[in-house]
Design a protein around this motif. Structure first.
Motif, PDB file in Angstrom:
ATOM      1  N   ASN A 153       0.819  -1.217   0.000  1.00 18.59           N
ATOM      2  CA  ASN A 153       0.000   0.000   0.000  1.00 18.59           C
ATOM      3  C   ASN A 153       0.854   1.270   0.000  1.00 18.59           C
ATOM      4  OD1 ASN A 153      -2.417  -1.446   0.004  1.00 18.59           O
ATOM      5  ND2 ASN A 153      -2.484  -1.546   2.242  1.00 18.59           N
ATOM      6  N   ALA A 154       2.153   1.114   0.252  1.00 19.69           N
ATOM      7  CA  ALA A 154       3.116   2.224   0.159  1.00 19.69           C
ATOM      8  C   ALA A 154       2.703   3.441   0.979  1.00 19.69           C
ATOM      9  CB  ALA A 154       3.320   2.617  -1.306  1.00 19.69           C
ATOM     10  N   GLN A 155       2.266   3.210   2.195  1.00 19.66           N
ATOM     11  CA  GLN A 155       1.921   4.313   3.089  1.00 19.66           C
ATOM     12  C   GLN A 155       3.182   4.802   3.794  1.00 19.66           C
ATOM     13  OE1 GLN A 155      -1.584   5.581   3.230  1.00 19.66           O
ATOM     14  NE2 GLN A 155      -0.996   4.550   1.343  1.00 19.66           N
ATOM     15  N   VAL A 156       3.439   6.098   3.708  1.00 22.86           N
ATOM     16  CA  VAL A 156       4.724   6.608   4.192  1.00 22.86           C
ATOM     17  C   VAL A 156       4.855   6.545   5.706  1.00 22.86           C
ATOM     18  CG1 VAL A 156       5.154   8.082   2.205  1.00 22.86           C
ATOM     19  CG2 VAL A 156       3.844   8.983   4.131  1.00 22.86           C
ATOM     20  N   THR A 157       3.738   6.420   6.425  1.00 21.82           N
ATOM     21  CA  THR A 157       3.845   6.306   7.875  1.00 21.82           C
ATOM     22  C   THR A 157       3.739   4.860   8.354  1.00 21.82           C
ATOM     23  OG1 THR A 157       1.474   6.644   8.288  1.00 21.82           O
ATOM     24  CG2 THR A 157       2.857   8.608   8.150  1.00 21.82           C
ATOM     25  N   ASP A 214       5.701  -0.482  13.145  1.00 24.20           N
ATOM     26  CA  ASP A 214       6.673  -1.577  13.135  1.00 24.20           C
ATOM     27  C   ASP A 214       6.931  -2.163  14.509  1.00 24.20           C
ATOM     28  OD1 ASP A 214       8.261   0.360  14.308  1.00 24.20           O
ATOM     29  OD2 ASP A 214       9.944   0.123  12.915  1.00 24.20           O
ATOM     30  N   ARG A 215       6.432  -1.533  15.558  1.00 27.28           N
ATOM     31  CA  ARG A 215       6.571  -2.102  16.900  1.00 27.28           C
ATOM     32  C   ARG A 215       5.543  -3.204  17.165  1.00 27.28           C
ATOM     33  NH1 ARG A 215       6.941   3.517  17.677  1.00 27.28           N
ATOM     34  NH2 ARG A 215       8.975   4.232  18.463  1.00 27.28           N
ATOM     35  N   LEU A 256       2.969  -5.784  21.279  1.00 32.79           N
ATOM     36  CA  LEU A 256       4.168  -5.266  20.631  1.00 32.79           C
ATOM     37  C   LEU A 256       5.253  -6.340  20.596  1.00 32.79           C
ATOM     38  CD1 LEU A 256       4.344  -1.753  22.378  1.00 32.79           C
ATOM     39  CD2 LEU A 256       3.058  -2.408  20.336  1.00 32.79           C
ATOM     40  N   ASP A 257       6.202  -6.170  19.696  1.00 28.95           N
ATOM     41  CA  ASP A 257       7.339  -7.090  19.638  1.00 28.95           C
ATOM     42  C   ASP A 257       8.239  -6.944  20.860  1.00 28.95           C
ATOM     43  OD1 ASP A 257       7.052  -8.634  17.321  1.00 28.95           O
ATOM     44  OD2 ASP A 257       7.708  -6.972  16.057  1.00 28.95           O
TER      45      ASP A 257
END
Length: 538
Positions: free
Chosen positions: A128-132, A137-138, A175-176
């Protein structure tokens, strides 16, 4: 945002913020004909999809269309808004978010846990190429939504395993790794919910949604986005959150700050969010007490393409920094309304240290020229900037100082709009050095360090990479207390002093004006007009 940016370009700080001027020409009577209505200046947003916004123009509009889970108070502490409660386990790894009952989107759909889960999965899914996307990523399972690091094959998984629906009004986020600041991060626009109407299929966004987005906020759009002209919103009946005082807002889009200011003076604009530098000398007499200044988290800097051979040597980047007389620019260009930046984190953020840049941010032409020669710096450089932000005099002054200090040629390259400049950066076009800015997405040091300088940062347009820096930022994220986190983040900032991936120049302040028609006009640290307090004058 973002914007900000994203580099979160700040309309004059991504993210990252610059406010445009030079009206594109919406009919001011559209707003004046409606009761209890106001107009506020912005530039052309890059997008109105929450997970795609990295600049302050789009972020400002989204504050009217969406209502966040979390707000930030005047002491930079989070408090619940759309959330009824946010709790975590002892490790700060598993978070439970309970939503307030009764909230709906402006189309009448009830707001549920699914709306957040679907929006966050959409943002995180790499295709989806969402910049945010970086902001998610956590969350456990984020990596499964990214291309295979070895084969580069696109992901087949579209949903993060760390998101779990407990019931219609409760979701659980795993979360990771522990992150005590996760509640604060959720104040950012990327974490807004999306309605079912936003999607044409499972995880597929409706292609027309960006032109007239539907949010859970106090306002809704009255028609489609009129590009380069205006975005109009009207109050949502029976809104369950904090209710604004005004009924209608026209976000007037400008391409020139001078035209924007002229509209304010002539009564065709109610709030000018950025007074142009050429009008700072006369603004006090023009506006009197309606000229205001307030703290901002904006950080203006010069981005350097560290991946290019000409700028790969840190000595060249340090030399460029030492060739700049920041105080002279603050005094002569900005007339004291902006402050010299000698750190990479805003003074408004806990953990800020004055002069963390050290001698690399001190004006020293002799040492600058020596370092530039040793590093093999190029004989000619270009600095790109967006013309809708009013930066010509600033960039011209910067170039003149660099030419005088280093004995090289420096030229400026004007790009019509902030959104176009961000697009050029995202497509890795050769823009040379670039005027950028960043405003906090949330009030943590990590908001400045992670997105802009980590290897996978969403707005790392300099191409900077340093594993030790990345590790220290991550260690700060996983610290057990805010104080422990700050110590790790400060150690990461110390690395920037040696590597100089970008050149700090100015810390911003909001310098804005408004018409006699409105009262209670304030701008926050993120460079947004407070849409809840602004009112039509009695």
């Amino acid at each position: 945002m973002p914007g900000k940016s994203r580099w979160r370009m700040v309309a004059p700080v991504a993210t990252i913020a610059l406010l445009a001027a030079g009206c594109s020409g919406g009919d001011s009577q559209d707003t004046e004909a409606l009761p209890n209505s106001i107009s506020i200046s912005i530039g052309e947003p890059q997008t109105l999809i929450p997970s795609g916004v990295v600049e302050t123009y789009g972020l400002q509009v989204l504050t009217s269309l969406f209502y966040p889970l979390v707000g930030i108070d005047k002491t930079n502490k989070p408090y619940t808004m759309a959330a009824d409660s946010i709790t975590h386990d002892k490790s700060a790894k598993v978070w439970t978010i309970k939503l307030k009952d009764g909230f709906t989107f402006s189309n009448g759909e009830p707001v549920t846990a699914d709306n957040y889960i679907n929006a966050w999965n959409y943002a995180a899914f790499a295709p989806n190429a969402q910049v945010t996307s970086y902001y998610f990523d956590r969350i456990a399972g984020y990596a499964d939504l990214q291309p295979d690091p070895a084969t580069k094959k696109p992901p087949t998984v579209k949903k993060m395993s760390g998101l779990k629906k407990i019931n219609n009004l409760t979701l659980q986020v795993t979360l990771d790794a522990p992150f005590i600041g996760f509640e604060t991060v959720m104040s950012y626009a990327s974490f807004y919910p999306l309605p079912k109407a936003a999607f044409s299929g499972d995880g597929v966004l409706n292609k027309d949604f960006n032109e007239e987005p539907i949010g859970n906020g106090p306002f809704k759009m009255t028609g489609k986005w009129q590009h380069d002209q205006k975005i109009q919103v009207t109050k949502v009946p029976d809104f369950k959150g904090t209710v604004p005082k005004v009924d209608n807002i026209t976000w007037k889009i400008y391409q020139d700050l001078g035209a924007q200011y002229n509209d304010l003076i002539s009564g065709n604009l109610d709030v000018d969010t950025k007074i142009p530098t050429e009008s700072l000398g006369s603004a006090s007499s023009d506006l009197g007490l309606r000229l205001q200044k307030s703290p901002s988290s904006a950080f203006q800097f010069i981005g350097v393409p560290t991946f290019e051979k000409d700028f790969s040597d840190p000595r060249v980047r340090r030399a460029l920094s030492m060739a700049i007389n920041r105080q002279e620019i603050a005094d002569q260009i900005y007339l004291g309304t902006q402050l010299p930046a000698t750190s990479w984190v805003s003074p408004q953020i806990d953990g800020y240290r004055a002069n963390s840049c050290g001698d690399a941010c001190e004006y020293n032409p002799t040492q600058a020229k020596k370092l530039y020669t040793q590093g093999g710096g190029p004989a000619e450089i270009t600095i790109s900037y967006n013309t809708d932000g009013g930066y010509k005099s600033y960039i011209d002054a910067l170039c003149n100082q660099i030419k005088s200090s280093l004995g090289i040629n420096c030229t400026s390259h004007a790009v019509p709009s902030l959104s176009e400049l961000v697009k050029d950066l995202q497509e890795k076009k050769n823009v040379g050095l670039v005027r950028l800015a960043w405003a906090m997405d949330y009030p943590l040091m990590e908001s400045y360090l992670g997105p802009v300088y980590t290897t996978t940062g969403s707005s790392n347009y300099s191409g900077y990479t340093n594993p030790t820096f990345d590790s220290l930022v991550k260690d700060g994220d996983e610290a057990k207390t805010p104080d422990e986190a700050i110590k790790k983040w400060q150690q990461a900032e110390d690395i920037l002093k040696d590597d100089m991936p970008v050149i700090p120049v100015m810390f911003g302040q909001n310098v804005y004006g408004y018409s006699p028609k409105v009262d209670d006009v304030t701008m926050d640290l993120s460079q947004n007009v407070d849409i809840y307090t602004i009112d039509v004058a009695s």
